[in-house]
Write a protein that holds these residues in place. Structure first.
Motif, PDB file in Angstrom:
ATOM      1  N   VAL A 268      19.505  -7.277   3.505  1.00 10.97           N
ATOM      2  CA  VAL A 268      19.902  -6.003   2.911  1.00 10.97           C
ATOM      3  C   VAL A 268      18.715  -5.102   2.561  1.00 10.97           C
ATOM      4  N   THR A 269      17.537  -5.679   2.299  1.00  7.53           N
ATOM      5  CA  THR A 269      16.382  -4.841   1.957  1.00  7.53           C
ATOM      6  C   THR A 269      15.948  -3.969   3.123  1.00  7.53           C
ATOM      7  N   ALA A 270      16.344  -4.323   4.345  1.00  4.06           N
ATOM      8  CA  ALA A 270      15.998  -3.537   5.531  1.00  4.06           C
ATOM      9  C   ALA A 270      17.067  -2.491   5.855  1.00  4.06           C
ATOM     10  N   GLY A 271      18.076  -2.384   5.014  1.00  5.06           N
ATOM     11  CA  GLY A 271      19.138  -1.418   5.274  1.00  5.06           C
ATOM     12  C   GLY A 271      20.123  -1.942   6.310  1.00  5.06           C
ATOM     13  N   PRO A 272      20.971  -1.063   6.841  1.00  2.66           N
ATOM     14  CA  PRO A 272      22.006  -1.487   7.789  1.00  2.66           C
ATOM     15  C   PRO A 272      21.445  -2.170   9.039  1.00  2.66           C
ATOM     16  N   ILE A 273      20.274  -1.751   9.502  1.00  8.13           N
ATOM     17  CA  ILE A 273      19.672  -2.364  10.689  1.00  8.13           C
ATOM     18  C   ILE A 273      19.319  -3.823  10.399  1.00  8.13           C
ATOM     19  N   GLY A 274      18.954  -4.130   9.178  1.00 13.02           N
ATOM     20  CA  GLY A 274      18.608  -5.493   8.791  1.00 13.02           C
ATOM     21  C   GLY A 274      19.759  -6.470   8.874  1.00 13.02           C
ATOM     22  N   GLU A 275      20.970  -5.949   8.926  1.00  9.68           N
ATOM     23  CA  GLU A 275      22.153  -6.807   9.028  1.00  9.68           C
ATOM     24  C   GLU A 275      22.497  -7.162  10.478  1.00  9.68           C
ATOM     25  N   LEU A 276      21.842  -6.514  11.428  1.00 11.07           N
ATOM     26  CA  LEU A 276      22.112  -6.790  12.842  1.00 11.07           C
ATOM     27  C   LEU A 276      21.531  -8.135  13.251  1.00 11.07           C
ATOM     28  N   PRO A 277      22.041  -8.733  14.328  1.00 11.76           N
ATOM     29  CA  PRO A 277      21.426  -9.958  14.862  1.00 11.76           C
ATOM     30  C   PRO A 277      19.986  -9.694  15.285  1.00 11.76           C
ATOM     31  N   THR A 278      19.202 -10.750  15.328  1.00  7.54           N
ATOM     32  CA  THR A 278      17.771 -10.646  15.600  1.00  7.54           C
ATOM     33  C   THR A 278      17.468  -9.861  16.871  1.00  7.54           C
ATOM     34  N   GLN A 279      18.144 -10.187  17.964  1.00 11.07           N
ATOM     35  CA  GLN A 279      17.871  -9.511  19.237  1.00 11.07           C
ATOM     36  C   GLN A 279      18.152  -8.021  19.142  1.00 11.07           C
ATOM     37  N   GLU A 280      19.215  -7.648  18.459  1.00 12.98           N
ATOM     38  CA  GLU A 280      19.526  -6.222  18.306  1.00 12.98           C
ATOM     39  C   GLU A 280      18.492  -5.507  17.435  1.00 12.98           C
ATOM     40  N   ARG A 281      17.960  -6.203  16.421  1.00  6.57           N
ATOM     41  CA  ARG A 281      16.906  -5.587  15.603  1.00  6.57           C
ATOM     42  C   ARG A 281      15.656  -5.347  16.450  1.00  6.57           C
ATOM     43  N   PHE A 282      15.303  -6.304  17.322  1.00  2.95           N
ATOM     44  CA  PHE A 282      14.158  -6.108  18.201  1.00  2.95           C
ATOM     45  C   PHE A 282      14.401  -4.918  19.125  1.00  2.95           C
ATOM     46  N   ARG A 283      15.570  -4.824  19.724  1.00  6.31           N
ATOM     47  CA  ARG A 283      15.882  -3.696  20.613  1.00  6.31           C
ATOM     48  C   ARG A 283      15.830  -2.375  19.845  1.00  6.31           C
TER      49      ARG A 283
END
Length: 127
Positions: free
Chosen positions: A76-91
């Motif tokens: 949650v500290t990373a905002g909505p993007i932080g809730e995505l799966p790891t691969q999606e955060r990298f993309r």
């Protein structure tokens, strides 16, 4: 011999004036799906950037650069993007979206220790 896994990485660059084409490598983001690793090493010293572009407002750039490791860690500290799966955060981190902070093309390699390779790439590409 340790098992080696495929990884992907991108260099994070700051391009103060897109029309000049000058950039400074500010960090590396590395993703290794098989070892469930997503990490970033971002330079915290903007001295070189200030020398290249003394009129640039460094505060918002530093804030965006500081957010990259948070997104890698997730939660949650990373905002909505932080809730995505790891691969999606990298993309998300490696997708072009800014004229000032830009990722390089994504490159690949093999690693038995993604954290060590992240540091190796940081030293090689950022210094």
């Amino acid at each position: 011999m340790p098992t080696r896994s495929a990884f992907e990485y991108a260099i994070i660059r700051v391009v103060p004036r897109i029309e000049r084409g000058e950039c400074i490598n500010m960090g590396v983001v590395l993703f290794c799906r098989q070892q469930r690793f997503l990490g970033a090493h971002i330079q915290n010293n903007l001295t070189r950037l200030h020398a290249l572009a003394p009129d640039l407002d460094l505060e918002p750039i530093q804030a965006q650069l500081n957010h990259i490791p948070l997104v890698c860690s997730g939660g949650v500290t990373a905002g909505p993007i932080g809730e995505l799966p790891t691969q999606e955060r990298f993309r998300w981190l490696t997708a072009p979206r800014s004229t000032i902070i830009q990722p390089s093309p994504v490159h690949s390699g093999l690693s038995s220790d993604p954290a060590a390779d992240l540091e190796r790439l940081y030293k090689l590409m950022v210094g």
